[in-house]
Design a protein around this motif. Structure first.
Motif, PDB file in Angstrom:
ATOM      1  N   HIS A 134      30.304 -44.916 -67.727  1.00  0.00           N
ATOM      2  CA  HIS A 134      29.972 -46.232 -68.298  1.00  0.00           C
ATOM      3  C   HIS A 134      29.938 -46.067 -69.820  1.00  0.00           C
ATOM      4  O   HIS A 134      29.083 -45.325 -70.326  1.00  0.00           O
ATOM      5  CB  HIS A 134      28.612 -46.659 -67.735  1.00  0.00           C
ATOM      6  CG  HIS A 134      28.148 -48.024 -68.153  1.00  0.00           C
ATOM      7  ND1 HIS A 134      27.241 -48.752 -67.399  1.00  0.00           N
ATOM      8  CD2 HIS A 134      28.423 -48.804 -69.229  1.00  0.00           C
ATOM      9  CE1 HIS A 134      26.987 -49.911 -67.995  1.00  0.00           C
ATOM     10  NE2 HIS A 134      27.693 -49.961 -69.123  1.00  0.00           N
ATOM     11  N   ILE A 135      30.861 -46.728 -70.514  1.00  0.00           N
ATOM     12  CA  ILE A 135      30.925 -46.621 -71.971  1.00  0.00           C
ATOM     13  C   ILE A 135      30.908 -48.024 -72.591  1.00  0.00           C
ATOM     14  O   ILE A 135      30.967 -49.017 -71.893  1.00  0.00           O
ATOM     15  CB  ILE A 135      32.169 -45.810 -72.446  1.00  0.00           C
ATOM     16  CG1 ILE A 135      33.473 -46.541 -72.076  1.00  0.00           C
ATOM     17  CG2 ILE A 135      32.160 -44.404 -71.844  1.00  0.00           C
ATOM     18  CD1 ILE A 135      34.737 -45.886 -72.672  1.00  0.00           C
ATOM     19  N   ALA A 142      35.310 -38.018 -64.121  1.00  0.00           N
ATOM     20  CA  ALA A 142      34.870 -39.326 -63.598  1.00  0.00           C
ATOM     21  C   ALA A 142      36.055 -39.990 -62.888  1.00  0.00           C
ATOM     22  O   ALA A 142      37.199 -39.874 -63.334  1.00  0.00           O
ATOM     23  CB  ALA A 142      34.381 -40.211 -64.743  1.00  0.00           C
ATOM     24  N   PHE A 143      35.780 -40.696 -61.784  1.00  0.00           N
ATOM     25  CA  PHE A 143      36.890 -41.312 -61.030  1.00  0.00           C
ATOM     26  C   PHE A 143      37.220 -42.705 -61.548  1.00  0.00           C
ATOM     27  O   PHE A 143      38.289 -43.247 -61.263  1.00  0.00           O
ATOM     28  CB  PHE A 143      36.574 -41.349 -59.524  1.00  0.00           C
ATOM     29  CG  PHE A 143      35.551 -42.366 -59.121  1.00  0.00           C
ATOM     30  CD1 PHE A 143      35.925 -43.682 -58.840  1.00  0.00           C
ATOM     31  CD2 PHE A 143      34.212 -42.029 -59.033  1.00  0.00           C
ATOM     32  CE1 PHE A 143      34.975 -44.634 -58.482  1.00  0.00           C
ATOM     33  CE2 PHE A 143      33.257 -42.968 -58.669  1.00  0.00           C
ATOM     34  CZ  PHE A 143      33.638 -44.275 -58.401  1.00  0.00           C
ATOM     35  N   SER A 144      36.305 -43.295 -62.325  1.00  0.00           N
ATOM     36  CA  SER A 144      36.580 -44.585 -62.970  1.00  0.00           C
ATOM     37  C   SER A 144      35.554 -44.764 -64.080  1.00  0.00           C
ATOM     38  O   SER A 144      34.603 -43.977 -64.183  1.00  0.00           O
ATOM     39  CB  SER A 144      36.516 -45.755 -61.974  1.00  0.00           C
ATOM     40  OG  SER A 144      35.199 -46.009 -61.590  1.00  0.00           O
ATOM     41  N   ILE A 147      42.236 -43.030 -65.757  1.00  0.00           N
ATOM     42  CA  ILE A 147      41.425 -43.443 -64.598  1.00  0.00           C
ATOM     43  C   ILE A 147      41.189 -44.954 -64.683  1.00  0.00           C
ATOM     44  O   ILE A 147      41.277 -45.534 -65.772  1.00  0.00           O
ATOM     45  CB  ILE A 147      40.062 -42.689 -64.557  1.00  0.00           C
ATOM     46  CG1 ILE A 147      39.293 -42.845 -65.880  1.00  0.00           C
ATOM     47  CG2 ILE A 147      40.254 -41.222 -64.202  1.00  0.00           C
ATOM     48  CD1 ILE A 147      37.886 -42.250 -65.871  1.00  0.00           C
ATOM     49  N   PRO A 148      40.875 -45.593 -63.538  1.00  0.00           N
ATOM     50  CA  PRO A 148      40.674 -47.050 -63.582  1.00  0.00           C
ATOM     51  C   PRO A 148      39.547 -47.461 -64.520  1.00  0.00           C
ATOM     52  O   PRO A 148      38.463 -46.863 -64.515  1.00  0.00           O
ATOM     53  CB  PRO A 148      40.317 -47.399 -62.122  1.00  0.00           C
ATOM     54  CG  PRO A 148      40.885 -46.302 -61.300  1.00  0.00           C
ATOM     55  CD  PRO A 148      40.796 -45.065 -62.148  1.00  0.00           C
TER      56      PRO A 148
END
Ligand code: KIV
Length: 257
Positions: free
Chosen positions: A136-137, A175-177, A197-198
């Motif tokens: 989360h950015i 991270a996967f998304s 990544i998504p």
């Protein structure tokens, strides 16, 4: 499907069809979202405001998340369920792994945590422990006190550069998304174009990311006391509840005469 199979299916949508993610904190809501075919259900720490009456997410504890994570995990049959790591539960890689394991024991598929470059080591440690992580950015609500409020990100060249570095760091860590919260729309689009990544946007413009996440209560008008400016509610359940309750009370008064 296993958690990894669900993640592979979500990643396969990247750039082909939009990925949907909504918050849920309780069994009935999670079951409705799951039955509606939502890809990912986030038990966000926004539950601090939406469920628990706190002014922001900094009051949310691991115990709160464990309680709500279990309810949602029981409800979801197909959606990928992600449980947020509350503030100060991932301050070191060791602490992050220990707490991510506790959160996963509720039966969810993955955890989410806020932070980019500064959290690369924690994300890597959790992923290496076999636990999928959504990063989360952008605007990080857990920093509200530190930053003195909520402020859109990506307004200066330095901020854009920092966001790009955050994106690369979380992807490198496995991270996967990644959720991109409240950045300028052109910046979210540039991050998405560069992302392996998504990307899942919130308050960062429509169609700028591979998918979108919304707080369920914002979407359905379930928290009328505060509605973020970027939200376009699709229902007004709080008005429906007030109407139904008032009608019931009036009927009761009428019957007693
Ligand atoms: O806690 C939450 O609901 C979130 C979303 C805003 C992405 O982190």
């Amino acid at each position: 499907m296993t958690s990894n199979e669900k993640i592979a299916a979500i990643q396969a949508k990247m750039g082909k069809e939009p990925i949907s993610q909504l918050t849920a904190y309780d069994y009935p809501t999670a079951r409705m979202l799951d039955e509606a075919g939502i890809d990912m259900i986030l038990v966000g720490d926004s539950l601090g405001m939406m469920m628990l009456g706190f002014p922001d997410t900094t009051h949310v504890t691991l115990a709160h998340m464990l309680h709500h994570g279990e309810c949602v995990a029981r409800a979801a049959k197909n959606a990928l369920v992600i449980l947020d790591m509350p503030i100060h539960t991932f301050d070191t890689p060791e602490q992050a792994v220990e707490n991510a394991r506790k959160l996963m024991a509720t039966g969810v598929d993955a955890v989410k945590l806020e932070g980019g470059v500064s959290k690369e080591a924690e994300i890597r440690a959790i992923v290496q422990a076999g636990i999928p992580v959504q990063a989360h950015i952008g605007l990080l609500p857990q920093k509200v006190k530190e930053e003195g409020g909520y402020r859109m990100k990506g307004k200066t060249d330095a901020e854009v550069e920092a966001l790009m570095a955050d994106l690369q760091a979380v992807a490198r860590a496995g991270a996967f998304s990644v959720v991109i919260e409240c950045t300028r729309h052109s910046v979210a689009a540039a991050l998405t174009a560069a992302s392996p990544i998504p990307t899942i946007g919130i308050g960062s413009g429509h169609g700028t990311c591979h998918g979108e996440v919304s707080v369920f209560h914002d979407l359905v008008g379930g928290f009328p006391w505060f509605i973020p400016g970027f939200v376009q509610p699709k229902a007004n359940i709080s008005a429906d509840i007030t109407r139904a309750v008032t009608e019931w009370k009036n009927e009761l008064l009428h019957a007693s005469r």
